[in-house]
Design an enzyme around this catalytic site. Structure first.
Site, short mmCIF file in Angstrom:
data_model
loop_
_atom_site.label_atom_id
_atom_site.label_comp_id
_atom_site.label_asym_id
_atom_site.label_seq_id
_atom_site.Cartn_x
_atom_site.Cartn_y
_atom_site.Cartn_z
CE LYS A 94 -4.96 -1.60 1.42
NZ LYS A 94 -5.59 -2.69 2.12
CE LYS B 89 1.36 2.11 4.30
NZ LYS B 89 2.05 0.97 3.68
CB THR C 112 -0.90 0.01 1.26
OG1 THR C 112 -1.60 -1.23 1.32
CG2 THR C 112 -1.89 1.16 1.20
P1 NAD Z 1 6.29 -5.76 7.19
O1 NAD Z 1 6.98 -4.60 7.81
O2 NAD Z 1 5.99 -6.97 8.02
O3 NAD Z 1 7.12 -6.27 5.91
C1 NAD Z 1 7.83 -5.42 5.06
C2 NAD Z 1 9.20 -6.04 4.85
O4 NAD Z 1 9.94 -5.24 3.92
C3 NAD Z 1 10.05 -6.12 6.13
O5 NAD Z 1 10.45 -7.47 6.35
C4 NAD Z 1 11.26 -5.21 5.83
O6 NAD Z 1 12.47 -5.68 6.39
C5 NAD Z 1 11.30 -5.25 4.32
N1 NAD Z 1 12.00 -4.14 3.70
C6 NAD Z 1 11.89 -2.82 3.98
N2 NAD Z 1 12.68 -2.10 3.16
C7 NAD Z 1 13.30 -2.99 2.34
C8 NAD Z 1 14.25 -2.87 1.28
N3 NAD Z 1 14.72 -1.68 0.91
N4 NAD Z 1 14.67 -4.00 0.66
C9 NAD Z 1 14.21 -5.22 1.05
N5 NAD Z 1 13.31 -5.40 2.05
C10 NAD Z 1 12.88 -4.30 2.68
O7 NAD Z 1 4.95 -5.17 6.55
P2 NAD Z 1 3.67 -6.01 6.04
O8 NAD Z 1 2.66 -6.07 7.14
O9 NAD Z 1 4.15 -7.25 5.39
O10 NAD Z 1 3.08 -4.99 4.96
C11 NAD Z 1 3.65 -4.88 3.68
C12 NAD Z 1 2.75 -3.98 2.85
O11 NAD Z 1 1.44 -4.57 2.77
C13 NAD Z 1 2.56 -2.58 3.43
O12 NAD Z 1 2.58 -1.65 2.41
C14 NAD Z 1 1.20 -2.66 4.10
O13 NAD Z 1 0.55 -1.41 4.17
C15 NAD Z 1 0.47 -3.63 3.18
N6 NAD Z 1 -0.62 -4.33 3.82
C16 NAD Z 1 -0.46 -4.89 5.05
C17 NAD Z 1 -1.52 -5.55 5.64
C18 NAD Z 1 -1.36 -6.18 7.00
O14 NAD Z 1 -2.37 -6.57 7.58
N7 NAD Z 1 -0.16 -6.33 7.52
C19 NAD Z 1 -2.77 -5.62 4.98
C20 NAD Z 1 -2.90 -5.07 3.72
C21 NAD Z 1 -1.82 -4.41 3.13
#
Ligand code: NAD
Length: 290
Positions: free
Chosen positions: A162, A237, A87
């Site tokens: 979204k 966010k 997102t």
């Molecule tokens: P998260 O923080 O668990 O995972 C993100 C991962 O990206 C982390 O492991 C981090 O180390 C990695 N990362 C960050 N910068 C990086 C880089 N430069 N290179 C490589 N890896 C990198 O977050 P999440 O909960 O998995 O969410 C991911 C996305 O999905 C977000 O944009 C969030 O808004 C969206 N989302 C999350 C949910 C939820 O319920 N968690 C639901 C819908 C959408």
């Protein structure tokens, strides 16, 4: 299919696992976490995208997506597809599409709803912006990681829907929690509040399916001490992304703006960080009108 996967966190890890289970050859990269079983490890984003037909990103924020896109897109095969499931907002989708175009790479914005449970159970919904041809080309991937994919229009339209959806969820959470705290102070029984509201004009996804009152309604994070679920931090966010988009297109969004302020106060000045966004109820329970 040979797939590069960057950002293998709470959402990305189960999505990558589902791709491997479906027989895809997945190479992942993350700056923090180790790869789940079956996902090959790359020590950099650029290494993860070598020879990949599709590169999926599942990163925290727009700044991460843009940084990774700028690094890896030039290293991708011409004609390969950059698939951003994060997102990350409308402006980010446009910037990524520009980088992709400059390097002969295709790009879609494909944010998801369904949360971590949906990522694990492969029941996510994808909302997709980009060309219809690229949407069609990803049908197999959508069905391996989710249960529904909706084509929303050109670049940025997946992100647009979204953030509109999450603005509704964020505003409804605030008002549902403030109404419950008011009902408490008016001496109402919480089960009575649920029984009436969930079948009346106040019913919402928040009340009916994700009830912030512990022990009432279907199982939800409130029944598990408000462990996420979907954190209040992520909701800020998304609300800020909706406000950025509203400013960009001159849309009046007073409730979205206020919900962003309330969530920001809860997370940044109070004790909301890391908790599910339905824990907003705890905040209202504690407060008076002053
Ligand atoms: P998260 O923080 O668990 O995972 C993100 C991962 O990206 C982390 O492991 C981090 O180390 C990695 N990362 C960050 N910068 C990086 C880089 N430069 N290179 C490589 N890896 C990198 O977050 P999440 O909960 O998995 O969410 C991911 C996305 O999905 C977000 O944009 C969030 O808004 C969206 N989302 C999350 C949910 C939820 O319920 N968690 C639901 C819908 C959408």
């Amino acid at each position: 299919m040979k797939i590069g996967f960057i950002g293998v966190g709470n959402m990305g890890a189960p999505m990558a696992v589902n791709l491997v289970a479906a027989g895809h050859d997945v190479t992942g990269h993350d700056i923090v976490t180790t790869m789940p079983e079956g996902v090959k490890t790359a020590t950099s984003g650029v290494e993860a995208v070598q020879g990949a037909e599709v590169v999926i990103t599942m990163l925290p924020a727009a700044s991460d997506v843009e940084e990774v896109a700028a690094q890896v897109i030039p290293a991708m095969e011409k004609g390969a597809l950059f698939f951003d499931g994060s997102t990350a907002g409308v402006a980010c989708a446009h910037r990524v599409a520009e980088i992709a175009k400059a390097h002969g790479v295709r790009a879609i914005d494909a944010p998801v709803s369904g949360g971590i449970g949906g990522a694990q159970a492969a029941t996510l919904t994808f909302m997709v912006g980009g060309t219809k041809a690229d949407f069609d080309a990803c049908q197999d991937l959508f069905s391996v990681m989710g249960q529904k994919a909706v084509y929303c229009g050109e670049t940025g339209k997946g992100q647009a829907v979204k953030i509109c959806n999450n603005m509704i969820a964020g505003v409804s959470m605030v008002v549902t929690c403030e109404a419950i705290a008011l009902a408490d102070k008016l001496g109402l029984d919480r089960q009575t509040v649920f029984d009436v509201v969930s079948t009346s004009t106040g019913k919402t996804w928040v009340m009916n399916d994700y009830c912030p009152m512990p022990g009432i309604g279907p199982k939800a994070p409130s029944d598990n001490d408000y462990k996420p679920g979907f954190t209040a931090d992520l909701m800020i966010k998304d609300l800020r992304l909706s406000q950025d988009a509203a400013a960009e297109v001159d849309a009046d969004s007073p409730m979205g703006a206020r919900a962003a302020e309330v969530f920001a106060q809860y997370v940044e000045e109070e004790d909301g960080s890391g908790r599910d966004f339905s824990s907003m109820l705890l905040r209202f329970e504690k407060r008076g009108s002053g």
